[in-house]
Motif scaffolding. Structure first.
Motif, PDB file in Angstrom:
ATOM      1  N   ALA A 187      36.438 -12.772  38.377  1.00  0.00           N
ATOM      2  CA  ALA A 187      34.987 -12.656  38.346  1.00  0.00           C
ATOM      3  C   ALA A 187      34.535 -12.380  37.103  1.00  0.00           C
ATOM      4  O   ALA A 187      35.255 -12.073  35.956  1.00  0.00           O
ATOM      5  CB  ALA A 187      34.849 -11.185  38.999  1.00  0.00           C
ATOM      6  N   PRO A 188      33.182 -12.704  36.831  1.00  0.00           N
ATOM      7  CA  PRO A 188      32.735 -12.849  35.473  1.00  0.00           C
ATOM      8  C   PRO A 188      32.164 -11.277  35.128  1.00  0.00           C
ATOM      9  O   PRO A 188      32.199 -10.165  35.791  1.00  0.00           O
ATOM     10  CB  PRO A 188      31.443 -13.312  35.565  1.00  0.00           C
ATOM     11  CG  PRO A 188      31.196 -13.285  36.945  1.00  0.00           C
ATOM     12  CD  PRO A 188      32.201 -13.340  37.666  1.00  0.00           C
ATOM     13  N   VAL A 189      32.181 -11.110  33.753  1.00  0.00           N
ATOM     14  CA  VAL A 189      32.040  -9.809  33.171  1.00  0.00           C
ATOM     15  C   VAL A 189      30.312  -9.743  33.020  1.00  0.00           C
ATOM     16  O   VAL A 189      29.821 -10.576  32.099  1.00  0.00           O
ATOM     17  CB  VAL A 189      32.775  -9.581  31.793  1.00  0.00           C
ATOM     18  CG1 VAL A 189      32.232  -8.342  31.054  1.00  0.00           C
ATOM     19  CG2 VAL A 189      34.148  -9.203  32.321  1.00  0.00           C
ATOM     20  N   GLU A 190      29.695  -8.846  33.389  1.00  0.00           N
ATOM     21  CA  GLU A 190      28.306  -8.620  33.133  1.00  0.00           C
ATOM     22  C   GLU A 190      28.179  -7.405  32.052  1.00  0.00           C
ATOM     23  O   GLU A 190      28.878  -6.532  31.728  1.00  0.00           O
ATOM     24  CB  GLU A 190      27.460  -8.464  34.349  1.00  0.00           C
ATOM     25  CG  GLU A 190      27.220  -9.479  35.249  1.00  0.00           C
ATOM     26  CD  GLU A 190      26.381  -9.381  36.552  1.00  0.00           C
ATOM     27  OE1 GLU A 190      25.231  -9.530  36.051  1.00  0.00           O
ATOM     28  OE2 GLU A 190      26.821  -9.199  37.485  1.00  0.00           O
ATOM     29  N   ARG A 191      27.142  -7.661  31.191  1.00  0.00           N
ATOM     30  CA  ARG A 191      26.842  -6.715  29.979  1.00  0.00           C
ATOM     31  C   ARG A 191      25.134  -6.516  29.914  1.00  0.00           C
ATOM     32  O   ARG A 191      24.266  -7.166  30.420  1.00  0.00           O
ATOM     33  CB  ARG A 191      27.571  -7.175  28.978  1.00  0.00           C
ATOM     34  CG  ARG A 191      26.589  -7.909  27.834  1.00  0.00           C
ATOM     35  CD  ARG A 191      26.537  -9.139  28.324  1.00  0.00           C
ATOM     36  NE  ARG A 191      25.736 -10.034  27.274  1.00  0.00           N
ATOM     37  CZ  ARG A 191      24.450  -9.793  26.948  1.00  0.00           C
ATOM     38  NH1 ARG A 191      23.685  -8.896  27.449  1.00  0.00           N
ATOM     39  NH2 ARG A 191      23.982 -10.600  25.986  1.00  0.00           N
ATOM     40  N   TYR A 192      24.787  -5.448  29.444  1.00  0.00           N
ATOM     41  CA  TYR A 192      23.274  -5.224  29.386  1.00  0.00           C
ATOM     42  C   TYR A 192      23.250  -4.689  27.704  1.00  0.00           C
ATOM     43  O   TYR A 192      23.933  -4.244  27.050  1.00  0.00           O
ATOM     44  CB  TYR A 192      22.963  -3.819  30.071  1.00  0.00           C
ATOM     45  CG  TYR A 192      21.715  -3.469  29.767  1.00  0.00           C
ATOM     46  CD1 TYR A 192      20.463  -3.926  30.331  1.00  0.00           C
ATOM     47  CD2 TYR A 192      21.697  -2.229  28.758  1.00  0.00           C
ATOM     48  CE1 TYR A 192      19.051  -3.493  29.762  1.00  0.00           C
ATOM     49  CE2 TYR A 192      20.317  -1.835  28.477  1.00  0.00           C
ATOM     50  CZ  TYR A 192      19.286  -2.420  29.188  1.00  0.00           C
ATOM     51  OH  TYR A 192      18.131  -1.979  28.796  1.00  0.00           O
ATOM     52  N   GLY A 193      22.127  -5.375  27.378  1.00  0.00           N
ATOM     53  CA  GLY A 193      21.620  -4.997  25.988  1.00  0.00           C
ATOM     54  C   GLY A 193      20.044  -5.534  25.768  1.00  0.00           C
ATOM     55  O   GLY A 193      19.656  -6.292  26.771  1.00  0.00           O
ATOM     56  N   MET A 194      19.816  -5.237  24.754  1.00  0.00           N
ATOM     57  CA  MET A 194      18.337  -5.817  24.327  1.00  0.00           C
ATOM     58  C   MET A 194      18.329  -5.970  22.824  1.00  0.00           C
ATOM     59  O   MET A 194      19.000  -5.362  22.065  1.00  0.00           O
ATOM     60  CB  MET A 194      17.260  -4.942  24.864  1.00  0.00           C
ATOM     61  CG  MET A 194      17.387  -3.383  24.387  1.00  0.00           C
ATOM     62  SD  MET A 194      16.048  -2.057  25.229  1.00  0.00           S
ATOM     63  CE  MET A 194      14.635  -3.187  25.107  1.00  0.00           C
ATOM     64  N   THR A 195      17.196  -6.453  22.308  1.00  0.00           N
ATOM     65  CA  THR A 195      17.457  -6.800  20.837  1.00  0.00           C
ATOM     66  C   THR A 195      17.089  -5.573  19.913  1.00  0.00           C
ATOM     67  O   THR A 195      17.858  -5.352  19.074  1.00  0.00           O
ATOM     68  CB  THR A 195      15.932  -7.711  20.726  1.00  0.00           C
ATOM     69  OG1 THR A 195      15.741  -8.875  21.411  1.00  0.00           O
ATOM     70  CG2 THR A 195      16.028  -8.043  19.091  1.00  0.00           C
ATOM     71  N   GLU A 196      16.760  -4.627  20.404  1.00  0.00           N
ATOM     72  CA  GLU A 196      16.433  -3.195  19.902  1.00  0.00           C
ATOM     73  C   GLU A 196      17.649  -2.407  19.754  1.00  0.00           C
ATOM     74  O   GLU A 196      17.938  -1.619  19.197  1.00  0.00           O
ATOM     75  CB  GLU A 196      15.286  -2.349  20.412  1.00  0.00           C
ATOM     76  CG  GLU A 196      14.139  -2.952  20.076  1.00  0.00           C
ATOM     77  CD  GLU A 196      13.559  -3.909  21.201  1.00  0.00           C
ATOM     78  OE1 GLU A 196      12.072  -4.285  21.127  1.00  0.00           O
ATOM     79  OE2 GLU A 196      14.248  -4.480  21.936  1.00  0.00           O
ATOM     80  N   THR A 197      18.728  -2.682  20.779  1.00  0.00           N
ATOM     81  CA  THR A 197      19.806  -1.893  20.966  1.00  0.00           C
ATOM     82  C   THR A 197      21.139  -2.360  20.877  1.00  0.00           C
ATOM     83  O   THR A 197      22.134  -1.818  20.725  1.00  0.00           O
ATOM     84  CB  THR A 197      19.637  -1.070  22.300  1.00  0.00           C
ATOM     85  OG1 THR A 197      20.094  -1.907  23.451  1.00  0.00           O
ATOM     86  CG2 THR A 197      18.615  -0.565  22.635  1.00  0.00           C
TER      87      THR A 197
END
Length: 474
Positions: free
Chosen positions: A265-275
């Motif tokens: 299964a793929p690994v999902e992650r979360y982020g944004m330019t500011e963080t």
């Protein structure tokens, strides 16, 4: 340990970087970047015409060696966007092999590709110094320059190395743009710090990915969807130990297809330019479709309501996601630094009691797992007194065999406040059938009130659906 720790081993002459243009050892890349760095000495901030490939990687590396903040400019940026970024950032020159790259700005052009190499390596700047100025997509106005320090990048890469068991033995493969966090910070600076080899494919096509023998692959949902639709190419990735998806939610059907075709299964992650990246599933842990995992080491998260009151981490309550930790940006660049150091022109981050409000809405489970609903402005729909996450409705629509893509928004409604409206790509199905399909699987108030068929959904370069554009389509 320096940001470019792995690069600064001049004795290492093994193949490190592979692109369609050729292959370079760390020693060769270091000499190339050092020669460029000598031309940047004393510059307060510079830009790079961030075309995919080795020249952009060498240029970014050179600026980091020289201790000069660098602004990546998308190669497909329109004239107005490019002019805004160059003017707002105060860049004093443009690194590019294209003499016309900054023609409208009048900036001097410094060529990237060159024969000469240098053995003179500048001293590593302080970790608090700005490294990158990354411009946001500008969905709520003109793009803003996000100032990211060397220390924030180091903290993020090291936390991801722990979460993903990322080591010098890895070979990372991707073809993502070199002007975003995913493709540039993770996909280039990660290997330069950790020592993993890097193969940049130029474009993120299924064929290009299948031709590389990597242990890690990075992609956005559009890339993974196309790979899942090409079973032969997808099966070639079965030998990899990590498939990472980010920058937008990965549809559950694509998650399941990749698991079936590659064996993982793929690994999902979360982020944004500011963080930068703040939440992820672990390489040695569970992976859940539609969820992005646990906070990285050093990151704290919480969800709050509109008044700022803390909401329960019960897995169902939707709230505004806030976070804090060492990966946060320094602030937004005040436009037109006009030759002044970037550190003198940074507006501090808009923190709330020390927490950064991401603008995203999410749920947090009792076990700490996060499910991102989306942007508060477009993905939290308030209808008939209920709060509905667009992602939940999209997931159900995507489970219908005739639907390949789905996007859900709330449109103004005199009676409901907002009415749930769906846009789908796929085989023709009567709208009422899809509405009933959702109503059978979710609470009745979560069903779409209208469904529109489209040939394709509007997306940006990272594969994110541009939902604001859908408001003009219905």
């Amino acid at each position: 340990m320096p940001l470019l720790a792995a690069l600064l081993d001049p004795a290492d002459r093994a193949a490190f970087l592979t692109t369609p243009e050729g292959t370079w050892s760390r020693h060769e890349l270091l000499g190339w970047a050092a020669a460029i760095a000598a031309d940047l000495e004393g510059a307060p901030i510079v830009a790079v015409h961030a075309v995919p490939g080795a020249p952009t990687i060498a240029a970014v590396t050179a600026a980091l060696l020289a201790g000069v903040p660098i602004v990546p400019v998308p190669p497909d940026a329109g004239q107005l966007e490019r002019a805004h970024v160059l003017r707002d950032s105060g860049a004093v020159l443009m690194l590019s092999d294209d003499p016309s790259a900054a023609a409208d700005s009048g900036l001097p052009i410094v060529p990237i590709t060159r024969v000469q190499r240098s053995g003179t390596i500048p001293a590593e700047p302080a970790g608090t110094q700005p490294a990158l100025v990354l411009y946001t997509s500008g969905t709520t106005g003109a793009p803003k320059g996000v100032v990211v320090s060397r220390a924030a990048i180091v903290a993020d890469i090291d936390a991801l190395a722990t979460a993903w068991l990322w080591t010098p033995d890895d070979t990372l493969v991707h073809g993502l743009p070199l002007y975003h966090v995913h493709g540039l910070v993770l996909g280039v600076l990660g290997p330069l710090r950790l020592g993993a080899r890097l193969a940049h494919t130029g474009r993120p096509t299924p064929q290009a990915y299948a031709q590389q023998a990597g242990t890690m692959y990075f992609g956005v949902p559009t890339v993974w969807s196309r790979i899942a639709a090409r079973p032969a190419e997808a099966r070639r990735l079965a030998a990899a130990r990590l498939l990472v998806s980010g920058s937008a939610p990965l549809p559950a059907p694509v998650f399941h297809d990749l698991r079936e075709l590659t064996g993982q299964a793929p690994v999902e992650r979360y982020g944004m330019t500011e963080t930068l990246i703040t939440i992820s599933a672990r390489a040695d842990g569970e992976r859940r479709p539609g969820q992005v995992g646990l906070p990285l080491d050093g990151i704290s998260t919480r969800i709050v309501d509109e008044s700022g009151s803390l909401l329960p981490a019960d897995g169902t309550t939707i709230g505004h996601l806030q976070l804090k930790g060492p990966t946060l940006f320094d602030g937004y660049l005040r436009g037109g630094v006009a030759g002044r150091p970037v550190t003198e022109a940074v507006q501090p981050p808009p923190l709330v009691d020390g927490w950064y409000p991401t603008g995203d809405v999410a749920t947090i489970g009792p076990d700490g797992w996060h499910r991102l609903v989306g942007r508060a402005s477009t993905d939290l729909i308030k209808t008939g007194g209920y709060r509905v996450g667009a992602g939940e409705v999209e997931d159900v629509l995507l489970s219908h065999p005739a639907v390949r893509e789905a996007a859900v928004i709330g449109l103004p409604d005199d009676d409901l406040g907002e009415r749930i409206t769906a846009f789908v790509v796929g085989d023709p199905v009567p709208p009422d059938d899809l509405i009933a399909f959702v109503a059978e699987r979710l609470a009745a108030h979560k069903r779409p009130r209208a469904v529109h068929h489209l040939q394709e959904l509007p997306r940006n370069s990272m594969g994110k659906v541009q939902k604001n554009r859908l408001r003009d389509v219905h």
